[in-house]
Design an enzyme around this catalytic site. Structure first.
Site, PDB file in Angstrom:
ATOM      1  N   GLU A   1       0.827  -1.208   0.000  1.00  0.00           N
ATOM      2  CA  GLU A   1       0.000   0.000   0.000  1.00  0.00           C
ATOM      3  C   GLU A   1       0.868   1.267   0.000  1.00  0.00           C
ATOM      4  O   GLU A   1       1.759   1.427   0.824  1.00  0.00           O
ATOM      5  CB  GLU A   1      -0.930  -0.032   1.220  1.00  0.00           C
ATOM      6  CG  GLU A   1      -1.811   1.181   1.395  1.00  0.00           C
ATOM      7  CD  GLU A   1      -2.706   1.486   0.211  1.00  0.00           C
ATOM      8  OE1 GLU A   1      -3.356   0.556  -0.288  1.00  0.00           O
ATOM      9  OE2 GLU A   1      -2.740   2.648  -0.234  1.00  0.00           O
TER      10      GLU A   1
ATOM     11  N   ASP B   1       1.437   0.062  -4.929  1.00  0.00           N
ATOM     12  CA  ASP B   1       0.232   0.176  -5.756  1.00  0.00           C
ATOM     13  C   ASP B   1       0.058   1.550  -6.401  1.00  0.00           C
ATOM     14  O   ASP B   1      -0.412   1.671  -7.520  1.00  0.00           O
ATOM     15  CB  ASP B   1      -1.031  -0.258  -4.982  1.00  0.00           C
ATOM     16  CG  ASP B   1      -1.314   0.558  -3.735  1.00  0.00           C
ATOM     17  OD1 ASP B   1      -0.482   1.406  -3.353  1.00  0.00           O
ATOM     18  OD2 ASP B   1      -2.396   0.345  -3.139  1.00  0.00           O
ATOM     19  N   HIS B   2       0.444   2.597  -5.677  1.00  0.00           N
ATOM     20  CA  HIS B   2       0.276   3.957  -6.204  1.00  0.00           C
ATOM     21  C   HIS B   2       0.998   4.897  -5.250  1.00  0.00           C
ATOM     22  O   HIS B   2       1.422   4.473  -4.172  1.00  0.00           O
ATOM     23  CB  HIS B   2      -1.205   4.329  -6.321  1.00  0.00           C
ATOM     24  CG  HIS B   2      -1.974   4.065  -5.057  1.00  0.00           C
ATOM     25  ND1 HIS B   2      -1.874   4.861  -3.942  1.00  0.00           N
ATOM     26  CD2 HIS B   2      -2.798   3.046  -4.708  1.00  0.00           C
ATOM     27  CE1 HIS B   2      -2.622   4.373  -2.984  1.00  0.00           C
ATOM     28  NE2 HIS B   2      -3.189   3.255  -3.405  1.00  0.00           N
TER      29      HIS B   2
ATOM     30  N   HIS C   1      -1.390   3.332   4.802  1.00  0.00           N
ATOM     31  CA  HIS C   1      -2.384   4.057   4.016  1.00  0.00           C
ATOM     32  C   HIS C   1      -2.531   5.450   4.604  1.00  0.00           C
ATOM     33  O   HIS C   1      -2.478   5.612   5.828  1.00  0.00           O
ATOM     34  CB  HIS C   1      -3.728   3.310   4.071  1.00  0.00           C
ATOM     35  CG  HIS C   1      -4.736   3.798   3.081  1.00  0.00           C
ATOM     36  ND1 HIS C   1      -5.383   4.999   3.212  1.00  0.00           N
ATOM     37  CD2 HIS C   1      -5.192   3.250   1.927  1.00  0.00           C
ATOM     38  CE1 HIS C   1      -6.193   5.172   2.181  1.00  0.00           C
ATOM     39  NE2 HIS C   1      -6.097   4.121   1.382  1.00  0.00           N
TER      40      HIS C   1
ATOM     41  N   THR D   1      -5.902   1.797  -5.372  1.00  0.00           N
ATOM     42  CA  THR D   1      -5.526   0.377  -5.265  1.00  0.00           C
ATOM     43  C   THR D   1      -6.248  -0.453  -6.314  1.00  0.00           C
ATOM     44  O   THR D   1      -5.643  -1.311  -6.979  1.00  0.00           O
ATOM     45  CB  THR D   1      -5.896  -0.200  -3.888  1.00  0.00           C
ATOM     46  OG1 THR D   1      -5.392   0.656  -2.880  1.00  0.00           O
ATOM     47  CG2 THR D   1      -5.323  -1.592  -3.702  1.00  0.00           C
TER      48      THR D   1
HETATM   49  C1  GP9 Z   1      -8.933  -0.499   0.648  1.00  0.00           C
HETATM   50  C2  GP9 Z   1      -7.499  -0.473   0.287  1.00  0.00           C
HETATM   51  C3  GP9 Z   1      -7.014   0.925   0.143  1.00  0.00           C
HETATM   52  O1  GP9 Z   1      -9.497  -1.752   0.621  1.00  0.00           O
HETATM   53  O2  GP9 Z   1      -7.284  -1.218  -0.849  1.00  0.00           O
HETATM   54  O3  GP9 Z   1      -7.540   1.504  -0.961  1.00  0.00           O
HETATM   55  P1  GP9 Z   1      -6.971   2.836  -1.621  1.00  0.00           P
HETATM   56  O4  GP9 Z   1      -7.607   3.968  -0.874  1.00  0.00           O
HETATM   57  O5  GP9 Z   1      -5.498   2.840  -1.507  1.00  0.00           O
HETATM   58  O6  GP9 Z   1      -7.427   2.734  -3.017  1.00  0.00           O
HETATM   59 MN    MN Z   2      -3.817   1.718  -2.133  1.00  0.00          MN
END
Ligand code: GP9
Ligand code: MN
Length: 632
Positions: free
Chosen positions: A253, A471-472, A412, A297
């Protein structure tokens, strides 16, 4: 004796009663998470706004009996809609969508269990309907209104104004709520159930109409483009290097590349990941870009599983969760693999239940599969360390070979962390987000290290490959001042901004021994062809836009979702073409008359980027893969 007090018109009383009922339902019967006072306030306001919008329409009926009838029936029908959602919610922790209503297998599941979902006290939820019904049957003239045109327009203007106010607050609380979709819960808690349904109907009809007009002929040009520009002529040397192995995928994440091999307050941020780069079994890609749009994500997952681009607006998981895909889990299952996702969050977030089904995943271990308590949670939910720990038993139970995707959560935004989990101190700048990012990243680094050890101890390591991908971005451009300070730069230029879109990619193949750092330009679009090639799987008839990262024969550019791109030599962003190595804008010779030269060096690739993004969008909007024969 007749009361002297002026009677409140029925439509106002009904709005208050019905609004209150919806509020009580939202607040106490749906499990809607409220994170702050603003959300509390919006949730309190929106039921009354919706009720008034619905019932103020009654003033346009001139005949008193019609007015009463309208109020009576609309409250009844609207109450029924709320109740239907409640019953649905008790089963799925989600709200009804149009596609689910008409084609969902979900709904048939509901059929058998419906009696267990209805409670006797639910009758109380129709109390307002009864009161309004009784009132509306009384023929008291004062309950109905007889406004002149002005009064009618005023009532209408009033209700629209209230809606606008509600939407304004919602946008403030959750920017881009409407374009991004997020989660249905977000929509409901911000704009209310009825507006959510209207939104859902609009989204659905838009998607459907594009779908309806497609006939499959659109695929001819797309296939030709893929044959000429994307598909390599020959297999890479790594084809089959991990044949038959399990694939353990870790979605890290918000992990960005700038923390890798970097320090904060004199401490390494990611000691484990850094050591992994040095490991002879690891291929590390240091020019790997995230290509996500608004779906964060979920967009990164979409890129990885399909090698198609996410959409420029909205989250494709949300808008096109019911499309036909030919994703990695499906291809793998044809080769005897089982596939699962393990993610300790609400399974309906980003519409994962539906999309994972469309992508061909066999199992989804969502938050219900985990033991989550106040002690082992922070921020968005279960902390990464207990999450991995609790996941081992599921890995052990999977049929081999498997593809198991882990999605971490602790790192996150806003990067909250309990004191006891903090191994390094935050950075010190004007951005708390950036400051707290470092200890949170370190926590994830430790969690991944622990996980490697657990895999080893459980005997799961040798037969698997482990892929770790950011992921980003986690730190947006809002924090550029602090970011510039951290990176020791005067400012973050548009060129730097693109470079900050690099996320780490590790492909760890136990026993391989040939690991190295690969610096070729690469991106999330490349993951599907890369993994399939490593596993020795040929998917000749597939439709995809990425390349095998181990192949010599590659497109040579990575398209970002906003149309910017990175090529071997250039970076194009905000209309400026930069030299990728130096970061200097590429000058166009002023006296040049040659059209080729005057168009800047980026324009040739730019056209291809536009074309490719457009083709990918066409596939999704037209649901074109349903016309393609992948077997042929
Ligand atoms: C939520 C997690 C985070 O299930 O995948 O999502 P994001 O906010 O990073 O898209
Ligand atoms: Mn994410």
């Amino acid at each position: 004796m007749k009361s002297k007090l002026p009677r409140v018109p029925l439509y106002v009383t009904a709005s208050l009663l019905f609004g209150l009922k919806i509020y009580i339902t939202y607040r106490f019967l749906f499990d809607i998470e409220l994170e702050n006072n603003m959300q509390e306030l919006i949730l309190f306001i929106n039921p009354f706004v919706s009720a008034f919008l619905l019932l103020a329409v009654s003033v346009w009926f001139n005949k008193p009996s019609r007015q009463r009838k309208y109020i009576r029936y609309s409250v009844f029908i609207a109450s029924f809609i709320v109740y239907a959602n409640l019953v649905f919610y008790r089963q799925f922790t989600d709200f009804i969508t149009i596609p689910q209503l008409f084609m969902g297998s979900n709904m048939s599941d509901l059929g058998s269990s419906i009696l267990t979902l209805i409670k006797p006290y639910d009758l109380l939820l129709f109390l307002d309907v009864v009161i309004i019904w009784v009132l509306s049957k009384k023929k008291q003239e004062k309950l109905v209104v007889n406004y002149q045109k002005r009064g009618k327009v005023f009532a209408l203007a009033m209700s629209l104004l209230l809606v606008a106010g509600n939407f304004f607050l919602a946008e403030m609380e959750r920017p881009q709520l409407f374009t991004r979709g997020f989660d249905r819960e977000y929509l409901v808690k911000n704009i209310g159930l009825f507006n959510y349904h209207i939104y859902d109907i609009i989204q659905h009809s838009k998607a459907e109409s594009q779908r309806v007009f497609a006939d499959g002929n659109e695929l001819n040009d797309i296939n030709e483009y893929i044959d000429q520009k994307v598909a390599p002529d020959k297999k890479s040397d790594m084809f089959g290097a991990a044949e038959g192995k399990n694939v353990i995928w870790i979605n890290a994440e918000s992990l960005q590349s700038f923390v890798i091999n970097n320090e904060v307050n004199g401490e390494e941020v990611t000691p484990f990941l850094n050591s992994l780069i040095e490991d002879e079994d690891t291929f590390y890609f240091d020019n790997f870009y995230e290509q996500t749009g608004q779906g964060n994500t979920s967009d990164s997952e979409f890129l990885v599983e399909n090698s198609l681009y996410p959409l420029s607006r909205g989250a494709v998981f949300f808008t096109h969760g019911g499309n036909e895909y030919h994703a990695m889990p499906e291809i793998l299952s044809e080769e005897g693999y089982t596939s699962s996702v393990l993610h300790a969050n609400n399974g309906s977030f980003w519409n994962r239940f539906q999309m994972y089904d469309s992508l061909g995943f066999d199992h989804f271990y969502d938050e219900k599969a985990y033991e989550i308590s106040a002690e082992n949670s922070v921020g968005w939910g279960l902390k990464d360390k207990p999450y991995f720990e609790q996941s081992i038993k599921y890995l052990q139970s999977m049929d081999e070979p498997y593809y198991a995707k882990f999605i971490t959560l602790t790192n996150h935004f806003p990067f909250e962390l309990d004191e006891e989990d903090r191994s390094i101190e935050p950075y010190n700048s004007n951005s708390n987000t950036l400051n707290n990012y470092f200890p949170a990243v370190r926590y994830m680094d430790e969690a991944i290290e622990d996980f490697f050890n657990q895999l080893d101890a459980a005997g799961l390591y040798e037969d698997s490959i482990v892929v770790i991908m950011g992921d980003h971005i986690g730190i947006s451009a809002n924090h550029n001042k602090a970011m510039a300070m951290y990176l020791g730069k005067e400012e973050i230029t548009p060129y730097d901004q693109v470079q900050l879109q690099r996320v780490p990619l590790f492909i760890h193949i136990p026993g391989n021994g040939e690991g190295e750092v690969i610096s070729e330009v690469a991106g999330q679009i490349d993951m599907k062809p890369t993994i399939l090639s490593l596993l020795g799987i040929e998917a000749n008839k597939d439709i995809y836009f990425g390349n095998d990262l181990f192949s010599e024969d590659r497109k040579g550019f990575i398209a970002l979702r906003n149309g910017d791109f990175v090529s071997d030599n250039y970076i194009s962003t905000a209309g400026v073409c930069y030299d990728r190595e130096t970061g200097e804008p590429v000058e166009v010779p002023e006296d040049s008359t040659n059209e080729e030269e005057t168009a800047d060096a980026c324009s040739g690739i730019g056209e291809m980027v536009q074309k490719e993004l457009q083709y990918s969008d066409d596939i999704i909007y037209g649901d074109l893969l349903r016309f393609h024969d992948f077997e042929e």
